[in-house]
Design a protein around this motif. Sequence first.
Motif, PDB file in Angstrom:
ATOM      1  N   ASP A 180       0.804  -1.220   0.000  1.00 23.78           N
ATOM      2  CA  ASP A 180       0.000   0.000   0.000  1.00 23.78           C
ATOM      3  C   ASP A 180       0.837   1.270   0.000  1.00 23.78           C
ATOM      4  OD1 ASP A 180      -2.283  -1.503   0.005  1.00 23.78           O
ATOM      5  OD2 ASP A 180      -2.651  -1.325   2.163  1.00 23.78           O
ATOM      6  N   LEU A 181       2.126   1.158   0.298  1.00 26.62           N
ATOM      7  CA  LEU A 181       2.956   2.354   0.451  1.00 26.62           C
ATOM      8  C   LEU A 181       3.060   3.175  -0.831  1.00 26.62           C
ATOM      9  CD1 LEU A 181       5.893   1.100   2.711  1.00 26.62           C
ATOM     10  CD2 LEU A 181       4.090   2.726   3.306  1.00 26.62           C
ATOM     11  N   ASP A 182       3.207   2.533  -1.980  1.00 33.20           N
ATOM     12  CA  ASP A 182       3.366   3.278  -3.235  1.00 33.20           C
ATOM     13  C   ASP A 182       2.135   4.125  -3.535  1.00 33.20           C
ATOM     14  OD1 ASP A 182       5.953   2.534  -3.903  1.00 33.20           O
ATOM     15  OD2 ASP A 182       5.294   0.648  -4.796  1.00 33.20           O
ATOM     16  N   GLY A 183       0.958   3.516  -3.393  1.00 39.05           N
ATOM     17  CA  GLY A 183      -0.270   4.270  -3.654  1.00 39.05           C
ATOM     18  C   GLY A 183      -0.457   5.412  -2.681  1.00 39.05           C
ATOM     19  N   LEU A 184      -0.138   5.160  -1.419  1.00 40.26           N
ATOM     20  CA  LEU A 184      -0.268   6.199  -0.398  1.00 40.26           C
ATOM     21  C   LEU A 184       0.719   7.329  -0.665  1.00 40.26           C
ATOM     22  CD1 LEU A 184      -1.704   7.031   2.212  1.00 40.26           C
ATOM     23  CD2 LEU A 184       0.025   5.746   3.496  1.00 40.26           C
ATOM     24  N   ALA A 185       1.918   6.983  -1.158  1.00 41.25           N
ATOM     25  CA  ALA A 185       2.925   8.006  -1.463  1.00 41.25           C
ATOM     26  C   ALA A 185       2.457   8.912  -2.597  1.00 41.25           C
ATOM     27  CB  ALA A 185       4.245   7.341  -1.829  1.00 41.25           C
ATOM     28  N   ASP A 199      -1.726  15.920  -0.602  1.00 40.66           N
ATOM     29  CA  ASP A 199      -2.519  16.064   0.624  1.00 40.66           C
ATOM     30  C   ASP A 199      -1.594  15.979   1.835  1.00 40.66           C
ATOM     31  OD1 ASP A 199      -4.190  15.676   2.878  1.00 40.66           O
ATOM     32  OD2 ASP A 199      -5.769  14.839   1.609  1.00 40.66           O
ATOM     33  N   GLU A 200      -1.497  17.063   2.629  1.00 42.90           N
ATOM     34  CA  GLU A 200      -0.596  17.092   3.781  1.00 42.90           C
ATOM     35  C   GLU A 200      -1.002  16.089   4.852  1.00 42.90           C
ATOM     36  OE1 GLU A 200      -0.143  20.954   5.364  1.00 42.90           O
ATOM     37  OE2 GLU A 200       0.838  21.790   3.582  1.00 42.90           O
ATOM     38  N   GLU A 201      -2.320  15.896   5.034  1.00 41.38           N
ATOM     39  CA  GLU A 201      -2.770  14.924   6.031  1.00 41.38           C
ATOM     40  C   GLU A 201      -2.341  13.511   5.647  1.00 41.38           C
ATOM     41  OE1 GLU A 201      -6.888  15.144   6.852  1.00 41.38           O
ATOM     42  OE2 GLU A 201      -6.821  17.215   7.592  1.00 41.38           O
ATOM     43  N   LEU A 202      -2.424  13.201   4.361  1.00 40.86           N
ATOM     44  CA  LEU A 202      -1.985  11.883   3.900  1.00 40.86           C
ATOM     45  C   LEU A 202      -0.466  11.758   3.981  1.00 40.86           C
ATOM     46  CD1 LEU A 202      -4.308  11.190   0.829  1.00 40.86           C
ATOM     47  CD2 LEU A 202      -4.369  10.133   3.095  1.00 40.86           C
ATOM     48  N   ALA A 203       0.233  12.888   3.868  1.00 43.61           N
ATOM     49  CA  ALA A 203       1.692  12.856   4.020  1.00 43.61           C
ATOM     50  C   ALA A 203       2.070  12.418   5.430  1.00 43.61           C
ATOM     51  CB  ALA A 203       2.281  14.228   3.702  1.00 43.61           C
ATOM     52  N   GLU A 242       0.153  10.593   7.355  1.00 43.43           N
ATOM     53  CA  GLU A 242      -0.226   9.179   7.451  1.00 43.43           C
ATOM     54  C   GLU A 242       0.833   8.292   6.811  1.00 43.43           C
ATOM     55  OE1 GLU A 242      -3.734   6.191   5.801  1.00 43.43           O
ATOM     56  OE2 GLU A 242      -4.170   8.339   6.029  1.00 43.43           O
ATOM     57  N   LEU A 243       1.426   8.774   5.698  1.00 45.87           N
ATOM     58  CA  LEU A 243       2.479   8.014   5.031  1.00 45.87           C
ATOM     59  C   LEU A 243       3.673   7.835   5.961  1.00 45.87           C
ATOM     60  CD1 LEU A 243       3.830   6.721   2.552  1.00 45.87           C
ATOM     61  CD2 LEU A 243       4.555   9.045   1.873  1.00 45.87           C
ATOM     62  N   GLU A 244       4.054   8.900   6.671  1.00 47.78           N
ATOM     63  CA  GLU A 244       5.190   8.804   7.589  1.00 47.78           C
ATOM     64  C   GLU A 244       4.905   7.805   8.710  1.00 47.78           C
ATOM     65  OE1 GLU A 244       8.219  10.020   7.334  1.00 47.78           O
ATOM     66  OE2 GLU A 244       7.611  10.774   5.372  1.00 47.78           O
ATOM     67  N   GLU A 245       3.666   7.802   9.204  1.00 49.70           N
ATOM     68  CA  GLU A 245       3.296   6.847  10.245  1.00 49.70           C
ATOM     69  C   GLU A 245       3.363   5.415   9.718  1.00 49.70           C
ATOM     70  OE1 GLU A 245      -0.523   7.851  11.726  1.00 49.70           O
ATOM     71  OE2 GLU A 245       0.109   9.766  12.610  1.00 49.70           O
ATOM     72  N   GLN A 246       2.901   5.242   8.485  1.00 52.03           N
ATOM     73  CA  GLN A 246       2.910   3.905   7.897  1.00 52.03           C
ATOM     74  C   GLN A 246       4.344   3.423   7.650  1.00 52.03           C
ATOM     75  OE1 GLN A 246       0.679   1.760   7.841  1.00 52.03           O
ATOM     76  NE2 GLN A 246      -0.021   1.125   5.809  1.00 52.03           N
ATOM     77  N   ILE A 247       5.194   4.324   7.170  1.00 51.91           N
ATOM     78  CA  ILE A 247       6.597   3.957   6.946  1.00 51.91           C
ATOM     79  C   ILE A 247       7.257   3.577   8.276  1.00 51.91           C
ATOM     80  CG2 ILE A 247       8.867   4.875   6.338  1.00 51.91           C
ATOM     81  CD1 ILE A 247       7.552   6.444   4.086  1.00 51.91           C
ATOM     82  N   ALA A 248       6.964   4.352   9.322  1.00 48.51           N
ATOM     83  CA  ALA A 248       7.539   4.059  10.638  1.00 48.51           C
ATOM     84  C   ALA A 248       7.069   2.702  11.142  1.00 48.51           C
ATOM     85  CB  ALA A 248       7.168   5.151  11.629  1.00 48.51           C
ATOM     86  N   SER A 249       5.781   2.401  10.959  1.00 46.52           N
ATOM     87  CA  SER A 249       5.229   1.116  11.404  1.00 46.52           C
ATOM     88  C   SER A 249       5.849  -0.043  10.640  1.00 46.52           C
ATOM     89  CB  SER A 249       3.708   1.115  11.212  1.00 46.52           C
ATOM     90  OG  SER A 249       3.166  -0.166  11.468  1.00 46.52           O
TER      91      SER A 249
END
Length: 380
Positions: free
Chosen positions: A82-87, A93-97, A99-106
Amino acid sequence: MSTPTSNEPTPQRLQAIRTQFDELRAHVQPDALAAQLTELEQEMGAAGFWDDQERAPKVSAEHARTTKRLEGFRALERDVEDLDGLAELADEDEELAAELEEQIASVTARLAELEEARLFSGTYDAGDALVTVNAGAGGTDAQDWAEMLLRMQMRWAESRGFRVELLEASPGAEAGITTATFRAEGENAYGLFNAEKGVHRLVRISPFDSQNRRQTAFAGLEVAPIVDEVGDVTIEPDDLRVDTYRASGAGGQHVNKTDSAVRITHLPTGVVVQCQNERSQSSNRETAMKMLRAKLLEKAEADRKAEIAKAKGESESASWGSQIRSYVLQPYTMVKDHRTGHEVGDAQRVLEGDLDGFVRAELLRAAGKAPTAAGGDDEV
């Protein structure tokens, strides 16, 4: 293996994640886990399976572990995909940015856990651990330090999701403990606690010194594997001396009025175990025998390694000067591992059970994937 860092551009970070995940897939072998799970489920579904009270619990536990391992890997696999699509969406979208950082950290944290699991190759690494803390040189300060070390190790075990059970604790004359043993149940418990085995040194202003002088105290940590198979070690009844005594500490009136605590001495080796947490003498004896079996296994393994080292002309000091880690609280705060060089300035955080960094560094060093610290026993 490269690990993504927050300083790199997002595309490079995602590529590093995919590369690391693909390498770990070969280690995890999800298809083989799925096949193993199918076999376990077929066995559990067979007629009369639960009639075998010895094998059924083992198969059920193995099924639970395999299911957890496979489901965790599949969830990580979905999140990596899911990371590529979220990126792509995060660029607009700053809010999704965020969320992307949280997902990468997880994802990065879970990849690190999988990478850690690759470091366990010992016979008993994946199983439960019997951990014993002993006060060393330093008098009352050492006994107080032993209790602090015990608390730190138990908190770390709990933070890893292990089930922790204190089996025995012998109080010191004025404060702390002289010795204590707890059981840690969970995946890779023995392999993880092996990284903590050794002498731990504390440097601080002694709360027991009327002149407020800086004191050094030592405590040792031993770890042994817990095994279910009796055949792993032979114990002759004539080799045992069994003593009973009144348990101390919490436990209600029953603990103080009956000789429910059990101490077992293995005469040929001098290994001593004791248990007082159970409500009956028979239960304490049964638990103590499991503890003895674990310690004899560990002793046999230690003797084997010592023979190999002797044959190679190597020697290891068992003195208090061979500490693996120092915890300095005065005149500054610093915790430093002398084997790896890993250090943390926030000593209180470490004493509260934040040991993951130290353990991971030692596992990597022991596996030959990280350098040994130079001047390992230098003052910190």
